[in-house]
Design a protein around this motif. Structure first.
Motif, PDB file in Angstrom:
ATOM      1  N   ASN A 110       0.854  -1.192   0.000  1.00 16.35           N
ATOM      2  CA  ASN A 110       0.000   0.000   0.000  1.00 16.35           C
ATOM      3  C   ASN A 110       0.888   1.240   0.000  1.00 16.35           C
ATOM      4  O   ASN A 110       1.616   1.500   0.958  1.00 16.35           O
ATOM      5  CB  ASN A 110      -0.915   0.001   1.217  1.00 16.35           C
ATOM      6  N   CYS A 111       0.833   1.990  -1.089  1.00 19.88           N
ATOM      7  CA  CYS A 111       1.738   3.132  -1.278  1.00 19.88           C
ATOM      8  C   CYS A 111       0.974   4.399  -1.617  1.00 19.88           C
ATOM      9  O   CYS A 111      -0.075   4.354  -2.273  1.00 19.88           O
ATOM     10  CB  CYS A 111       2.713   2.853  -2.428  1.00 19.88           C
ATOM     11  N   HIS A 112       1.517   5.528  -1.177  1.00 23.98           N
ATOM     12  CA  HIS A 112       1.098   6.832  -1.661  1.00 23.98           C
ATOM     13  C   HIS A 112       2.082   7.242  -2.753  1.00 23.98           C
ATOM     14  O   HIS A 112       3.300   7.183  -2.557  1.00 23.98           O
ATOM     15  CB  HIS A 112       1.086   7.861  -0.533  1.00 23.98           C
ATOM     16  N   ILE A 113       1.551   7.661  -3.896  1.00 23.06           N
ATOM     17  CA  ILE A 113       2.375   7.957  -5.061  1.00 23.06           C
ATOM     18  C   ILE A 113       2.046   9.360  -5.568  1.00 23.06           C
ATOM     19  O   ILE A 113       0.876   9.699  -5.758  1.00 23.06           O
ATOM     20  CB  ILE A 113       2.133   6.937  -6.189  1.00 23.06           C
ATOM     21  N   GLY A 114       3.071  10.140  -5.783  1.00 23.23           N
ATOM     22  CA  GLY A 114       2.903  11.475  -6.354  1.00 23.23           C
ATOM     23  C   GLY A 114       3.805  11.643  -7.561  1.00 23.23           C
ATOM     24  O   GLY A 114       4.994  11.311  -7.489  1.00 23.23           O
ATOM     25  N   VAL A 115       3.256  12.115  -8.663  1.00 21.30           N
ATOM     26  CA  VAL A 115       4.031  12.336  -9.886  1.00 21.30           C
ATOM     27  C   VAL A 115       3.956  13.821 -10.230  1.00 21.30           C
ATOM     28  O   VAL A 115       2.858  14.352 -10.475  1.00 21.30           O
ATOM     29  CB  VAL A 115       3.506  11.490 -11.059  1.00 21.30           C
ATOM     30  N   ASP A 116       5.108  14.486 -10.225  1.00 21.04           N
ATOM     31  CA  ASP A 116       5.173  15.920 -10.480  1.00 21.04           C
ATOM     32  C   ASP A 116       4.188  16.663  -9.566  1.00 21.04           C
ATOM     33  O   ASP A 116       4.150  16.414  -8.371  1.00 21.04           O
ATOM     34  CB  ASP A 116       4.939  16.214 -11.954  1.00 21.04           C
ATOM     35  N   ASP A 117       3.353  17.527 -10.122  1.00 22.89           N
ATOM     36  CA  ASP A 117       2.439  18.326  -9.315  1.00 22.89           C
ATOM     37  C   ASP A 117       1.023  17.743  -9.256  1.00 22.89           C
ATOM     38  O   ASP A 117       0.105  18.400  -8.740  1.00 22.89           O
ATOM     39  CB  ASP A 117       2.367  19.757  -9.872  1.00 22.89           C
TER      40      ASP A 117
END
Length: 221
Positions: A104-111
């Motif tokens: 279970n991951c939180h993922i952020g790509v750029d903005d």
């Protein structure tokens, strides 16, 4: 440049017959060098902040766990390597998938907004080859100023086997439980520690940030 003395030699793929030295793939011609993008990896190792770099790809999930097992050089893996690297890679992958649990991951790509997924595998790539015959079909160039981010999520054991079989045929895009995006910065975090792999090296962490360094180094091509 490099001379391929490793197991998979993904840096050299596709291998050229005119680029061999004593049977080993080699790229050591300075006249062919040009700037290429680099992936910078910032991660936490215990209470220490670490920074590493890679040229090919970085990943978490099944690929990283399988690399960790492959790197353990158990007797079985060493024996299979003498038969075929692809056979050894497949055995390491299947063994890993048998006991793997999605992360279970939180993922952020750029903005873009941060999203949460049960990650089966996440790869930030600059080259499509990841191990043995496994290869992504998502377009990315060595110096295009972006990473391709390929995520497989929520896959069951049989789903992971099917995804592995597809990658061995160079297929990923559009399959169930997959997504692809492009960016220059990817942040991944989880409440538990996970294996992270970059160009074959494996570490443990619970948070990693992949940042693209445009044309950060010259390499022989």
């Amino acid at each position: 440049g490099a001379i391929g003395l490793g197991s998979s030699n993904d840096f050299h793929k596709p291998c050229r017959k005119d680029g061999l030295i004593a049977g080993y793939p080699a790229r050591v011609d300075p006249g062919s060098a040009r700037p290429v993008d680099v992936i910078r990896i910032d991660y936490a190792d215990g209470g220490t902040s670490m920074t590493r770099y890679c040229l090919l790809n970085a990943s978490i999930g099944v690929t990283a766990e399988a690399n960790a097992f492959f790197n353990s050089r158990s007797y079985a893996i060493r024996a299979l390597q003498r038969v075929s690297v692809d056979v050894a890679v497949t055995a390491a992958a299947v063994r890993t998938m048998l006991g793997y649990r999605n992360i279970n991951c939180h993922i952020g790509v750029d903005d873009a907004a941060v999203f949460e997924l049960a990650v089966s595998n996440l790869s930030a790539i600059k080259r499509p080859n990841v191990a043995g015959s496994l290869c992504y079909d998502t377009p990315v160039a060595l110096d295009d100023g972006r990473m391709a981010v390929n995520v497989a999520f929520g896959l069951s054991f049989f789903g992971r086997i099917a995804a592995f079989a597809a990658l061995s045929r160079g297929r990923f895009s559009g399959r169930p439980g997959t997504m692809t995006c492009y960016g220059t910065r990817v942040e991944v975090s989880s409440g538990s520690s996970f294996a992270m792999e970059f160009d074959g090296e494996v570490v443990q962490t619970s948070r990693a940030v992949f940042t693209l360094v445009p044309k950060g180094i010259e390499v022989c091509l």
